[in-house]
Design an enzyme around this catalytic site. Structure first.
Site, mmCIF file in Angstrom:
data_model
loop_
_atom_site.group_PDB
_atom_site.id
_atom_site.type_symbol
_atom_site.label_atom_id
_atom_site.label_comp_id
_atom_site.label_asym_id
_atom_site.label_seq_id
_atom_site.Cartn_x
_atom_site.Cartn_y
_atom_site.Cartn_z
ATOM 1 C CE LYS A 102 29.739 29.335 -5.208
ATOM 2 N NZ LYS A 102 30.153 28.313 -4.249
ATOM 3 N NE ARG A 130 24.659 30.536 4.862
ATOM 4 C CZ ARG A 130 25.775 30.068 4.291
ATOM 5 N NH1 ARG A 130 25.840 29.916 2.973
ATOM 6 N NH2 ARG A 130 26.842 29.746 5.027
ATOM 7 N N GLY A 151 30.720 22.353 -1.843
ATOM 8 C CA GLY A 151 31.070 22.141 -0.439
ATOM 9 C C GLY A 151 30.017 22.700 0.499
ATOM 10 N NE ARG A 192 36.412 21.769 -0.739
ATOM 11 C CZ ARG A 192 35.652 22.857 -0.814
ATOM 12 N NH1 ARG A 192 34.741 22.942 -1.771
ATOM 13 N NH2 ARG A 192 35.802 23.833 0.043
ATOM 14 C CB SER A 237 34.856 26.905 8.602
ATOM 15 O OG SER A 237 33.886 26.325 7.755
ATOM 16 C CG ASP A 283 34.996 31.929 -1.323
ATOM 17 O OD1 ASP A 283 35.721 31.017 -0.880
ATOM 18 O OD2 ASP A 283 33.773 31.983 -1.103
ATOM 19 C CE LYS A 314 38.062 28.185 1.312
ATOM 20 N NZ LYS A 314 36.816 28.134 2.092
ATOM 21 N NE ARG A 330 39.577 28.354 -4.911
ATOM 22 C CZ ARG A 330 38.341 28.691 -4.604
ATOM 23 N NH1 ARG A 330 38.100 29.487 -3.558
ATOM 24 N NH2 ARG A 330 37.334 28.266 -5.332
ATOM 25 N NE ARG A 364 34.775 31.478 -5.336
ATOM 26 C CZ ARG A 364 33.571 31.982 -5.658
ATOM 27 N NH1 ARG A 364 33.451 32.883 -6.615
ATOM 28 N NH2 ARG A 364 32.482 31.585 -5.005
HETATM 29 C C1 S3P Z 1 30.825 29.458 2.307
HETATM 30 C C2 S3P Z 1 31.829 29.519 3.226
HETATM 31 C C3 S3P Z 1 33.258 29.525 2.873
HETATM 32 C C4 S3P Z 1 33.482 29.847 1.395
HETATM 33 C C5 S3P Z 1 32.537 29.085 0.517
HETATM 34 C C6 S3P Z 1 31.095 29.405 0.851
HETATM 35 C C7 S3P Z 1 29.424 29.434 2.770
HETATM 36 O O1 S3P Z 1 33.812 28.258 3.133
HETATM 37 O O2 S3P Z 1 34.811 29.556 1.030
HETATM 38 O O3 S3P Z 1 32.780 29.400 -0.838
HETATM 39 O O4 S3P Z 1 28.506 29.648 1.953
HETATM 40 O O5 S3P Z 1 29.217 29.235 3.980
HETATM 41 P P1 S3P Z 1 34.420 27.882 4.593
HETATM 42 O O6 S3P Z 1 33.325 27.979 5.552
HETATM 43 O O7 S3P Z 1 34.953 26.498 4.396
HETATM 44 O O8 S3P Z 1 35.517 28.876 4.811
#
Ligand code: S3P
Length: 440
Positions: A25, A30, A98, A126, A172, A320, A347, A351, A393
Site C-alpha cells: 500500500k 508513492r 491517512g 485523525r 512517523s 501496522d 490509527k 487499535r 486491520r
Molecule cells: C504509512 C506510514 C505509517 C503506517 C501507515 C502507512 C506510510 O503511518 O501506519 O499505514 O505509507 O507512510 P505513520 O507514519 O503515521 O506511522
C-alpha cells in the site's frame, strides 16, 4: 447508502498452500505521486487495487494527470513534471487514507493553486496537526478544524515555502514523507530527523526517480534542485497483508504456507522479528532486490508460540501489524507485553482499545495500557460478536483469530477491508479458513 459487511468465521482449520498477497500500500501511493511528478511515462506493476491507493490515483487524475489502468495491477502514468499539476475542480476526497492526506498536504502546500482535502469519518477524526504545524513553519497556509482535523483547506504558496530543520516528535513515515514532498518546492534545504527509523519507501523511490536525497543517520535532507525522471516500478506484495497469514499459519496446527514476492524492506520487517522472538517458524527464501526494494518468499509452518516483552525498537517497524500480533499473543503461552506504541491509538481506529475490547469478548485476558497492551496468552479463545469499528486491520485480525477459536466469531463493520485487501476473504478461505461475508 454505504453497505455494511459482516464477517462470520467458523472456528478451526489451518492455512496451507502458496499465494501472493496484493501489492504494498505504501509503495502504491508513492508510485502514483512520484510517477505523476516525473518527466516521462512511468509503468507500474503490482499496484494495489484497493480503495486507499485508488483514492490517491483519483486525486492525481483530478489534478490533470493521465493515468491508464489499473488492469491486473498495471498502470501507465503520463508524468506531468514537478510543476505540471493543475488545480482540481472540486475538493479531493481521500476516503479512509491517512497516507494520501498527510503526504498530499505537503505536496500541495507549495503548488500554485488551492485545494481542499476531505475524508471519511475515521480519517476526519485523525490528527493532522502533526503535518500542518511543521508545514506552517515552512510558510504553508493550511486550515484544519479547531480539533486539528480534516477537512484541510490548503492555500498554495508556490515559490514561498522555506526549508526547515525539523526533529519529529514521533516516529512517523507519513510526517517525514509529507515534509520531504514540501521540501521539493521550498527554498533552501529541508531536513527531517526521525526519533527511530520508519519506512523509507519515499527516500528509496525518490532516488529511483533520480531525485537527490541525502541521509545521515536518522536525518534526511532534500531541496528543490532536482527533477524526477520516469522510472518503471515493480511493487512487491505488502508485508502488512502477508502478516495476517504469517500469524494465521503460526497459530494453527498443521499449517504450511508460502507467501511469494513479499517486500522485506528492513523498515517493515518488525513483524517477522517479533514472531520469531515468540518462537514462530518463518523462513526467508529467494531474497532478491526488485527496483531498489528487497523482496523474498516467506515460508511459515505452525509452531507453538511463547509470550515475550516486545522490544520497543521494533515498534515502528511493525506499527501496522499489532492488531494481528495481539492475536498471536493471545495464542502464545505466557505473557506478552507491548509498550511504546501510543501511535496505535491514532490509527484508523484506536487499535489498543478496539483490540482489547474484542479480545476480552472472546475471553482473552487483554489489558490495555496508555501505550500498549498486556496479554496473558495460552488460554482458550472463545466465540462472540466483536466490532472492528470500520478498521480493516482489526477486521482481518479477528478473522485470523477464528483459526484457534472454540466457537464462531462474528465481526461487525468489515467493509473497510476493501481499503487495503479486497481479495482477503477469497484468499483466506482458499487457504483454509471458514469465513463468510454477509452484506446488508
Ligand atoms: C504509512 C506510514 C505509517 C503506517 C501507515 C502507512 C506510510 O503511518 O501506519 O499505514 O505509507 O507512510 P505513520 O507514519 O503515521 O506511522
Amino acid at each position: 447508502m454505504t453497505k455494511t459487511i459482516t464477517f462470520k468465521v467458523n472456528p478451526g482449520g489451518n492455512l496451507q498452500g502458496e499465494t501472493r498477497v496484493p501489492g504494498d500500500k505504501s509503495m502504491s501511493h508513492r508510485s502514483i505521486m512520484l510517477g505523476s511528478l516525473a518527466e516521462g511515462v512511468t509503468h507500474v506493476k503490482g499496484f494495489l487495487e484497493a480503495e486507499d491507493a485508488l483514492a490517491t490515483l483519483q486525486a492525481f487524475r483530478d489534478m490533470g494527470v493521465r493515468i491508464e489502468g489499473p488492469v491486473n495491477g498495471e498502470l501507465t502514468i503520463h508524468g506531468v513534471g514537478k510543476h505540471g499539476l493543475k488545480a482540481p475542480k472540486n475538493e479531493l476526497y481521500l476516503g479512509n487514507s491517512g497516507t494520501s492526506m498527510r503526504l498530499l498536504s505537503g505536496l500541495l502546500a507549495g503548488q500554485p493553486f488551492n485545494t481542499v482535502l476531505t475524508g471519511d469519518k475515521s480519517l476526519s477524526g485523525r490528527p493532522m496537526k502533526r503535518v500542518t504545524e511543521p508545514l506552517a513553519m515552512m510558510g504553508a497556509e493550511i486550515k484544519t478544524t479547531e480539533r486539528g482535523t480534516a477537512p484541510l483547506h490548503i492555500t498554495g504558496k508556490a515559490g514561498q515555502l522555506k526549508g526547515i530543520d525539523y526533529v519529529m516528535p514521533m516516529a512517523s513515515a507519513q510526517v517525514k514523507s509529507c515534509l520531504m514532498l514540501a521540501g521539493m518546492y521550498a527554498q533552501g534545504e529541508t531536513s527531517v530527523t526521525e526519533p527511530a527509523p520508519t519506512r523509507d519507501h519515499t527516500e528509496r523511490m525518490l532516488s529511483g526517480f533520480g531525485y537527490p536525497v541525502r541521509k545521515q543517520g536518522n536525518k534526511i535532507t532534500i531541496n528543490a534542485e532536482g527533477k524526477l525522471t520516469a522510472s518503471d516500478i515493480d511493487v512487491p506484495s505488502d508485508i502488512s497483508s502477508a502478516a495476517f497469514f504469517l500469524v494465521g499459519a503460526s497459530i494453527a496446527p498443521g499449517s504450511d504456507l508460502t507467501l511469494k514476492h513479499v517486500g522485506i524492506n528492513p523498515t517493515r520487517t518488525g513483524v517477522i522479528d517479533i514472531l520469531k522472538l515468540m518462537g514462530a517458524h518463518i523462513e526467508i527464501l529467494n531474497e532478491r532486490l526488485v527496483g531498489g526494494e528487497p523482496v523474498a518468499d516467506l515460508h511459515v509452518v505452525y509452531s507453538p508460540l511463547k509470550g515475550i516483552d516486545i522490544p520497543e525498537e521494533l515498534v515502528p517497524l511493525a506499527i501496522d501489524e499489532f492488531p494481528v500480533l495481539f492475536v498471536a499473543a493471545a495464542c502464545a503461552e505466557g505473557q506478552t507485553r507491548l509498550s511504546g506504541a501510543e501511535e496505535l491509538r491514532v490509527k484508523e481506529s484506536d487499535r489498543i482499545q478496539v483490540m482489547a475490547d474484542g479480545l476480552k469478548i472472546l475471553g482473552v485476558d487483554a489489558q490495555p495500557t496508555a501505550d500498549g497492551m498486556i496479554i496473558q496468552g495460552g488460554g482458550k479463545i472463545g466465540g462472540g460478536v466483536v466490532d472492528s469499528h470500520g478498521d480493516h486491520r482489526i477486521a482481518m485480525s479477528f478473522s485470523i483469530a477464528g483459526l484457534r477459536a472454540g466457537a464462531p466469531i462474528t465481526i461487525l463493520d468489515c467493509a473497510n477491508v476493501n481499503t487495503s485487501f479486497r481479495e482477503f476473504k477469497q484468499l483466506v478461505t482458499s487457504l483454509g479458513l471458514d469465513l463468510v461475508s454477509e452484506e446488508s
